[in-house]
Design an enzyme around this catalytic site. Structure first.
Site, short mmCIF file in Angstrom:
data_model
loop_
_atom_site.label_atom_id
_atom_site.label_comp_id
_atom_site.label_asym_id
_atom_site.label_seq_id
_atom_site.Cartn_x
_atom_site.Cartn_y
_atom_site.Cartn_z
N GLU A 196 0.84 -1.20 0.00
CA GLU A 196 0.00 0.00 0.00
C GLU A 196 0.87 1.25 0.00
O GLU A 196 0.65 2.20 0.75
CB GLU A 196 -0.99 -0.04 1.17
CG GLU A 196 -1.89 -1.27 1.08
CD GLU A 196 -3.01 -1.36 2.11
OE1 GLU A 196 -3.09 -0.48 2.97
OE2 GLU A 196 -3.80 -2.31 2.03
N GLU B 284 -5.22 -9.08 0.16
CA GLU B 284 -6.07 -9.00 1.36
C GLU B 284 -7.46 -8.76 0.80
O GLU B 284 -7.66 -7.82 0.03
CB GLU B 284 -5.74 -7.77 2.22
CG GLU B 284 -4.35 -7.69 2.76
CD GLU B 284 -4.09 -6.35 3.47
OE1 GLU B 284 -5.06 -5.69 3.89
OE2 GLU B 284 -2.93 -5.98 3.60
#
Ligand SMILES: *C1O[C@H](CO)[C@@H](O)[C@H](O)[C@H]1NC(C)=O
Ligand SMILES: *[C@@H]1O[C@H](CO)[C@@H](O)[C@H](O)[C@H]1NC(C)=O
Ligand SMILES: *[C@@H]1O[C@H](CO)[C@@H](O)[C@H](O)[C@H]1NC(C)=O
Ligand SMILES: *[C@@H]1O[C@H](CO)[C@@H](O)[C@H](O)[C@H]1NC(C)=O
Ligand SMILES: *[C@@H]1O[C@H](CO)[C@@H](O)[C@H](O)[C@H]1NC(C)=O
Length: 476
Positions: A141, A312
């Site tokens: 991220e 995820e």
């Protein structure tokens, strides 16, 4: 006929050859690895408990660690050993330094010394030597402003290449296991329907102050700013490419990945409502209503020919507001919301066939406080939800597309009690964790997460593998 038949055969052989040659490290030729990230703190959940309650052996489990913060406490990879399967290890590495909580900007990525990198290489290679194939997700991220390492594309790609080079050239990496480590590049998914890049207001962007218009005048670092401002208009905003500045290059990336969640249809995501039917695909492909859309799947997986991992994923059910703890209206209910999301991709045969570069799916099996609500992302804890998931998942057309952990131990491994995946016919009755839902529709209780010897009734004993160097498998 003969000639054309021969030509066809040759073409098929050539195609098969090139298709094989193009497989990335750890890429399965035909299937999707089914895996999970669990709350594996002692007393919560474990890979062994997960396999038991789900009735399938996950093909991989994720463990996260801070680098170089936790050098002396590497992730507890032995908890994978307890499953007695060949599950792959998926490690996520966050750049965090001990004792420095106010680390900002480039510090997070530029702190690594050569000794730090050498230690990281030693640990990653060590996992391979002791018998695990390893996915490595470095500094994820990285395009988010909420991470200290976020939005520093120059520093980020520099450190990425440095670590990949160090691992690949490590003399300790056994020659026959060079392709046992795969580097997974995973930005945060393009958020549609509210919120989105460049997320001004995050604590960690290279701007002071990080509000309003982000321009070269407010940039703390001119080099990083120049890389972020992809259209060179002097501003860093939603017109800039959210991904390309962070891409280290095809030769340094084995897999691409994205975190794709469902939080709700409108920000600030405090409402329990059914996802729109295109919720998942919108995020994967950047289709409208996101105006500045980049088709992540197409650009990074298809065109670069990289396998993709959903690093995820799951849908959130909002339980209560963090402030005041008022319960959030359940709306259509937890099961309906979660099922409507997983049916869009995980248990959709047409989705899996269409987006066939997706080769691994990692369930996010947590409950957590996030933003303004307490969220439950789990689909395997509550027995009613798990039963519904299994029903959708064990349809032959779906199940057959997945790869599970099995008993093909690597040299050094000792899977004496390995049990083959029980298969789609294993349903209820096989384990007490899958206790049937009462006719009143009440929860029969969450799946047991306590540690214990996992022995499935339908287990198939696969025989004892005698291994000379058995000791290697034990993590001492
Ligand atoms: C299980 O074994 C098969 C066949 O050897 C292999 O292709 C597959 O990748 C294995 N599963 C895992 C999780 O490694
Ligand atoms: C499963 O759900 C129960 C009930 O919400 C909760 O107490 C428990 O902590 C959950 N298990 C995990 C591993 O989160
Ligand atoms: C972080 O805090 C320490 C101790 O208060 C201070 O010495 C240091 O300068 C701070 N660093 C930054 C980047 O603010
Ligand atoms: C600005 O960023 C570049 C690239 O990451 C880095 O080399 C340089 O040290 C940074 N400058 C400062 C003052 O942090
Ligand atoms: C295998 O299972 C047997 C019987 O449950 C148990 O006694 C033994 O300790 C197990 N071995 C390993 C390595 O887990």
């Amino acid at each position: 006929m003969k000639a054309s038949h021969a030509a066809t055969s040759l073409a098929v052989v050539a195609l098969a050859g090139s298709a094989l040659a193009q497989l990335a490290p750890l890429e399965h030729p035909s299937g999707v690895y089914f895996g999970a990230w669990l709350d594996s703190r002692p007393g919560f959940d474990s890979p062994q408990a997960f396999n038991k309650r789900v009735g399938h052996n996950a093909a991989f489990f994720q463990l996260a660690y801070d680098f170089p913060l936790n050098f002396n406490t590497p992730p507890p990879v032995e908890i994978l050993d307890y499953t007695q399967t060949d599950a792959l290890l998926y490690v996520t590495i966050y750049p965090k330094k001990d004792g420095i909580t106010n680390m900002t900007g480039n510090q997070a990525l530029q702190q690594f010394t050569d000794a730090d990198v050498a230690e990281l290489v030693k640990q990653l290679v060590g996992f391979v030597v002791r018998g695990r194939k390893v996915f490595v997700r470095l500094f994820p991220e990285m395009n988010g402003s909420w991470n200290p390492w976020g939005q520093r594309p120059v520093a980020y790609t520099t450190q990425w290449r440095r670590i990949v080079n160090a691992v690949r050239s490590s003399p300790a990496l056994p020659a026959d296991r060079k392709d046992w480590i795969a580097f997974v590049w995973a930005p945060s998914a393009a958020v549609t329907r509210g919120g989105g890049y460049p997320f001004s207001g995050g604590d960690n962007t290279p701007f002071t102050p990080n509000t309003g218009t982000l321009t070269s005048r407010t940039a703390a670092n001119a080099t990083e700013f120049a890389a972020l401002d992809t259209n060179k208009d002097g501003n860093f905003n939603e017109q800039d490419d959210p991904y390309s500045p962070y891409y280290p290059g095809n030769e340094y990336v084995d897999w691409v990945g994205s975190s794709i969640y469902y939080y709700g249809n409108t920000w600030p995501w405090e409402k329990n409502e059914l996802p729109v039917p295109t919720s998942f695909v919108e995020q994967l492909t950047g289709t409208p209503p996101n105006a500045r859309s980049i088709n992540f799947y197409d650009v990074y997986a298809s065109r670069n020919n990289k396998p993709m991992m959903l690093v995820e994923t799951n849908a959130a059910f909002h339980e209560y507001l963090l402030q005041g703890r008022a319960a959030v209206d359940p709306g259509p209910g937890e099961l309906a919301i979660k099922q409507a999301f997983w049916k869009q991709y995980m248990t959709s045969p047409s989705f899996l066939s269409t987006y066939n570069k997706i080769k691994a799916i990692c369930l996010f099996e947590f409950q957590k406080d996030e933003e303004t609500t307490h969220r439950d992302f789990q689909i395997t804890n509550d027995s009613i939800i798990l039963a519904a998931f299994k029903k959708d998942f064990e349809v032959q057309d779906v199940y057959s597309k997945y790869i599970f952990g099995n008993c093909s131990a690597a040299a050094g491994a000792q899977l004496v009690n390995c049990t083959a995946d029980a298969g789609p016919s294993s349903q209820p009755t096989t384990t007490d964790d899958n206790a049937a839902v009462g006719s009143d529709g009440k929860k029969a209780g969450g799946g047991s997460t306590s540690a214990g010897v996992s022995t499935s009734v339908s287990a198939v004993f696969m025989g004892v593998l005698s291994v000379a160097a058995a000791g290697l498998w034990a993590w001492l």
